[in-house]
Design a protein around this motif. Structure first.
Motif, PDB file in Angstrom:
ATOM      1  N   ILE A 167       0.850  -1.193   0.000  1.00  0.00           N
ATOM      2  CA  ILE A 167       0.000   0.000   0.000  1.00  0.00           C
ATOM      3  C   ILE A 167       0.884   1.241   0.000  1.00  0.00           C
ATOM      4  O   ILE A 167       1.763   1.404   0.860  1.00  0.00           O
ATOM      5  CB  ILE A 167      -0.925   0.033   1.227  1.00  0.00           C
ATOM      6  N   THR A 168       0.633   2.123  -0.967  1.00  0.00           N
ATOM      7  CA  THR A 168       1.371   3.379  -1.064  1.00  0.00           C
ATOM      8  C   THR A 168       0.371   4.545  -1.101  1.00  0.00           C
ATOM      9  O   THR A 168      -0.839   4.326  -1.222  1.00  0.00           O
ATOM     10  CB  THR A 168       2.214   3.429  -2.353  1.00  0.00           C
ATOM     11  N   ALA A 170      -1.792   7.444  -2.857  1.00  0.00           N
ATOM     12  CA  ALA A 170      -2.580   7.277  -4.077  1.00  0.00           C
ATOM     13  C   ALA A 170      -1.821   7.667  -5.342  1.00  0.00           C
ATOM     14  O   ALA A 170      -2.073   7.107  -6.420  1.00  0.00           O
ATOM     15  CB  ALA A 170      -3.869   8.090  -3.969  1.00  0.00           C
ATOM     16  N   ASN A 173       2.484   5.060  -8.851  1.00  0.00           N
ATOM     17  CA  ASN A 173       2.163   4.015  -9.826  1.00  0.00           C
ATOM     18  C   ASN A 173       3.359   3.074  -9.983  1.00  0.00           C
ATOM     19  O   ASN A 173       4.491   3.526 -10.143  1.00  0.00           O
ATOM     20  CB  ASN A 173       1.832   4.638 -11.190  1.00  0.00           C
ATOM     21  N   SER A 229      -1.801   7.511   3.799  1.00  0.00           N
ATOM     22  CA  SER A 229      -2.719   8.405   3.079  1.00  0.00           C
ATOM     23  C   SER A 229      -2.203   9.839   3.044  1.00  0.00           C
ATOM     24  O   SER A 229      -2.584  10.623   2.173  1.00  0.00           O
ATOM     25  CB  SER A 229      -4.107   8.357   3.726  1.00  0.00           C
ATOM     26  N   GLN A 249      -9.650   6.391  -1.195  1.00  0.00           N
ATOM     27  CA  GLN A 249      -9.246   7.245  -2.315  1.00  0.00           C
ATOM     28  C   GLN A 249      -7.864   7.866  -2.113  1.00  0.00           C
ATOM     29  O   GLN A 249      -7.259   8.376  -3.053  1.00  0.00           O
ATOM     30  CB  GLN A 249     -10.292   8.356  -2.535  1.00  0.00           C
ATOM     31  N   LYS A 252      -3.203   3.633  -2.498  1.00  0.00           N
ATOM     32  CA  LYS A 252      -3.239   2.782  -3.686  1.00  0.00           C
ATOM     33  C   LYS A 252      -2.739   1.386  -3.332  1.00  0.00           C
ATOM     34  O   LYS A 252      -1.690   1.227  -2.702  1.00  0.00           O
ATOM     35  CB  LYS A 252      -2.395   3.364  -4.812  1.00  0.00           C
ATOM     36  N   THR A 253      -3.512   0.402  -3.738  1.00  0.00           N
ATOM     37  CA  THR A 253      -3.160  -1.001  -3.517  1.00  0.00           C
ATOM     38  C   THR A 253      -2.461  -1.538  -4.755  1.00  0.00           C
ATOM     39  O   THR A 253      -2.973  -1.395  -5.873  1.00  0.00           O
ATOM     40  CB  THR A 253      -4.427  -1.832  -3.236  1.00  0.00           C
ATOM     41  N   HIS A 254      -1.306  -2.158  -4.562  1.00  0.00           N
ATOM     42  CA  HIS A 254      -0.525  -2.679  -5.681  1.00  0.00           C
ATOM     43  C   HIS A 254      -0.532  -4.207  -5.650  1.00  0.00           C
ATOM     44  O   HIS A 254      -0.113  -4.819  -4.657  1.00  0.00           O
ATOM     45  CB  HIS A 254       0.909  -2.162  -5.613  1.00  0.00           C
TER      46      HIS A 254
END
Length: 291
Positions: A167-168, A170, A173, A229, A249, A252-254
């Motif tokens: 988890i990073t 948002a 990428n 977050s 929101q 981001k889940t990778h």
């Protein structure tokens, strides 16, 4: 055989560390507490306390008696409760697990308790090693773990698997190794275990989590993703912990190239038979995680 009433008074005194408060807890007089301790010392033929005015400390024999005697008292209380009532839907069940499991399991157990008002759910969050210790010393009836237990006093079996997720913030990428190092790591009680499992399979540079600077720590499962977050770092968590975060929101889940799941185990003390209500809890959780 050691008198259980005197032993109970002694163990209560050690835990409360005060003669008057012990008397109040046991609905006795202070002289009655002193008399019980004196009789117990006579029975075991050794001093259990070293008195320093109104204070006291335990002798080595007293320390040993407390450690072993408190376990005996818990076993006797457990046996007495079992003999009185072994209903599958009434009585107390003491459960411990890491917070990541608890987020999912606790609501299921509250729903069960809502249907059966005489069932009492005592659920506490703790790291894996603390859960093992609690079950081994009878402070918990059932433990759920995210790694196989190591204590010889416990018996266990695997009930499910849960995906581990990177988890990073948002805006990140496809994080590479350099990105992770720049972000920093948000730690939590099971972070080293989770990171070792997931990062070692997906980043050739990874050897141990100490390679990446720590930028935060939280032992509250509901708060671990808050610093992520706010773009203060990344972390690794089980899927159900990520799903419970109320600001999806902002993170981001990778899903990495080599998916990794951690096993979930249920354990209990090998020398204590499970009451029916405990089997009820285990079967409910097993059904939930495998549905």
């Amino acid at each position: 055989m050691i008198n259980p009433t005197w032993l109970n008074t002694f163990c209560t005194l050690v835990e409360v560390n005060h003669f008057t408060k012990t008397a109040e807890r046991l609905y006795m007089t202070q002289s009655g507490v002193s008399q019980h301790i004196k009789k117990l010392e006579q029975q075991v033929n050794c001093a259990l306390l070293e008195r320093h005015g109104k204070q006291f400390s335990l002798t080595p024999q007293g320390q040993n008696l407390y450690q072993q005697g408190s376990l005996l008292l818990k076993d006797w209380q457990f046996l007495e409760q079992q003999l009185k009532d072994d209903s599958p839907y009434s009585g107390a069940v003491k459960i411990q697990s890491p917070g990541s499991c608890g987020l999912k399991f606790y609501n299921q157990l509250l729903a069960l308790q809502s249907e059966h008002k005489e069932l009492i759910i005592d659920y506490r969050f703790a790291p894996n090693v603390s859960v093992e210790q609690a079950v081994a010393n009878h402070s918990a009836d059932i433990g759920f773990l995210t790694q196989a237990p190591t204590f010889s006093e416990l018996t266990s079996h695997k009930i499910s698997q849960e995906p581990l997720l990177l988890i990073t913030p948002a805006g990140i990428n496809m994080p590479n190794w350099q990105t992770l190092c720049e972000l920093g790591f948000i730690a939590h009680p099971d972070a080293s275990h989770h990171a070792q499992l997931l990062l070692s399979e997906n980043y050739s540079e990874f050897e141990h989590i100490d390679q990446i600077r720590r930028t935060g720590f939280s032992n509250q499962i509901s708060l671990i993703l808050e610093p992520v977050s706010l773009e203060l770092g990344f972390t690794v968590l089980p899927a159900h912990a990520v799903g419970a975060f109320n600001k999806p929101q902002l993170i981001k889940t990778h899903h990495l190239e080599c998916p990794v799941s951690e096993s979930i185990y249920v354990c209990h003390h090998r020398n204590r038979p499970l009451a029916k209500r405990m089997n009820t809890v285990i079967e409910l959780i097993k059904a939930g995680v495998n549905s």
